[in-house]
Design an enzyme around this catalytic site. Structure first.
Site, PDB file in Angstrom:
ATOM      1  N   ASP A 117       0.837  -1.191   0.000  1.00 15.40           N
ATOM      2  CA  ASP A 117       0.000   0.000   0.000  1.00 15.40           C
ATOM      3  C   ASP A 117       0.876   1.248   0.000  1.00 15.40           C
ATOM      4  O   ASP A 117       1.582   1.529   0.967  1.00 15.40           O
ATOM      5  CB  ASP A 117      -0.900  -0.002   1.245  1.00 15.40           C
TER       6      ASP A 117
ATOM      7  N   TYR B   1       3.324   9.812  -0.576  1.00 15.56           N
ATOM      8  CA  TYR B   1       4.382   9.143   0.183  1.00 15.56           C
ATOM      9  C   TYR B   1       5.746   9.346  -0.470  1.00 15.56           C
ATOM     10  O   TYR B   1       6.775   9.173   0.183  1.00 15.56           O
ATOM     11  CB  TYR B   1       4.121   7.652   0.318  1.00 15.56           C
TER      12      TYR B   1
ATOM     13  N   LYS C  79      -2.779   5.987  -4.302  1.00 18.50           N
ATOM     14  CA  LYS C  79      -3.867   6.891  -3.946  1.00 18.50           C
ATOM     15  C   LYS C  79      -3.726   8.256  -4.610  1.00 18.50           C
ATOM     16  O   LYS C  79      -2.613   8.718  -4.884  1.00 18.50           O
ATOM     17  CB  LYS C  79      -3.924   7.082  -2.425  1.00 18.50           C
TER      18      LYS C  79
ATOM     19  N   HIS D  81      -7.629   9.676  -1.649  1.00 18.07           N
ATOM     20  CA  HIS D  81      -6.935   9.649  -0.356  1.00 18.07           C
ATOM     21  C   HIS D  81      -7.694  10.365   0.755  1.00 18.07           C
ATOM     22  O   HIS D  81      -7.569  10.011   1.931  1.00 18.07           O
ATOM     23  CB  HIS D  81      -5.555  10.294  -0.529  1.00 18.07           C
TER      24      HIS D  81
END
Length: 275
Positions: A49, A54, A79, A112
């Protein structure tokens, strides 16, 4: 128990399946991510994930390609970030994520955060991405009851997954009940409470009874509630421990005691005030 981290799955409404244990890579630096994902895949994990925000999609994709495991056996989630929401911008953001991952498709693409005024148009973009076969499944993250009810009111396609913070101290029961009504799989992020409550006496007693750690009890609680769990760790030993959840179970007394720990405690983002 004949399941393990590589075989335990939950059915998705579309007919596919999602591995019940995944590796989360939030706040994992790019130079650590590739090795951590490779370690997890070699340990049996089949669900990774990540997210655009990120900053490690490229490293996740590199590890997936380098693992030697057939692509169709690995479930990859990414996401759509807030500033990319809207129909056209969401399409562009997805293309960028796919390019960074270096993959032909993702298994799950999520909105998200429920950004007001943009989430409906973003969902239309996800429906198109799914129709084009670029995302096998689509869903949302951090959507609570009011956000889901709005989306379900005019969506052509219902989300297959909702990823929200869940652990015994924040159980999101009303959102989970609505998801169950509409066949939406619930994923729990921060299932280990970010390490903040492992000294809780209820968890410690339960762990002692089954010969496991409080962390494993937290994760097993999520498994027994039918959740997908995505604990985060770059440490090979901890990854292995987080996956060793199928050689024990929590009895009804332990589950009831842990269920009673609800405190409404969010450890990260809290969408409860998001209109």
């Amino acid at each position: 128990m004949n399941q393990d981290v590589s075989t335990a799955t939950l059915n998705l409404r579309s007919g596919g399946a999602i591995p019940q244990i995944g590796l989360g890579v939030w706040q994992m630096s790019p130079h650590v991510t590739r090795g951590a994902v490779l370690n997890a895949l070699h340990a049996g994990y089949r669900h990774i994930d990540t997210a655009r925000i990120y900053g490690n999609e490229a490293e996740v994709g590199a590890a997936v390609r380098e693992s030697g495991i057939p692509r169709e056996e690995i479930f990859v989630t990414t996401k759509l970030w807030n500033e990319d929401q809207g129909y056209e911008s969401a399409r562009r953001a997805f293309d960028t994520s796919l390019r960074k991952l270096g993959l032909d498709y993702v298994d799950l693409y999520l909105i998200h955060w429920p950004v007001k005024e943009k989430r409906r148009e973003s969902w239309r973009a996800l429906e198109k991405i799914h129709a084009d076969g670029l995302a096998r499944s689509i869903g949302v993250s951090n959507f609570l009851v009011n956000h889901l009810e709005e989306l379900l009111g005019d969506a052509k396609e219902r989300p297959e997954v909702n990823q929200i913070e869940i652990h015994p101290f924040l159980q999101q029961r009303d959102t989970r009940a609505l998801c169950a009504k509409y066949g939406i799989v619930v994923e729990a992020y921060s299932p280990l409470v970010r390490g903040k409550r492992h000294d809780n006496p209820v968890l410690r007693r339960a762990a002692k009874r089954v010969g496991k750690t409080p962390a494993q009890v937290l994760l097993r609680w999520g498994i027994q509630h039918g959740l997908v769990i995505i604990p985060k760790s770059a440490d090979p030993g901890r990854q292995k421990q987080n996956a060793e959840l199928f050689d024990f179970s929590l009895d009804a007394e332990a589950m009831s005691a842990i269920d009673a720990l609800e405190q409404g405690q969010a450890t990260g983002w809290d969408p409860r005030d998001q209109p």
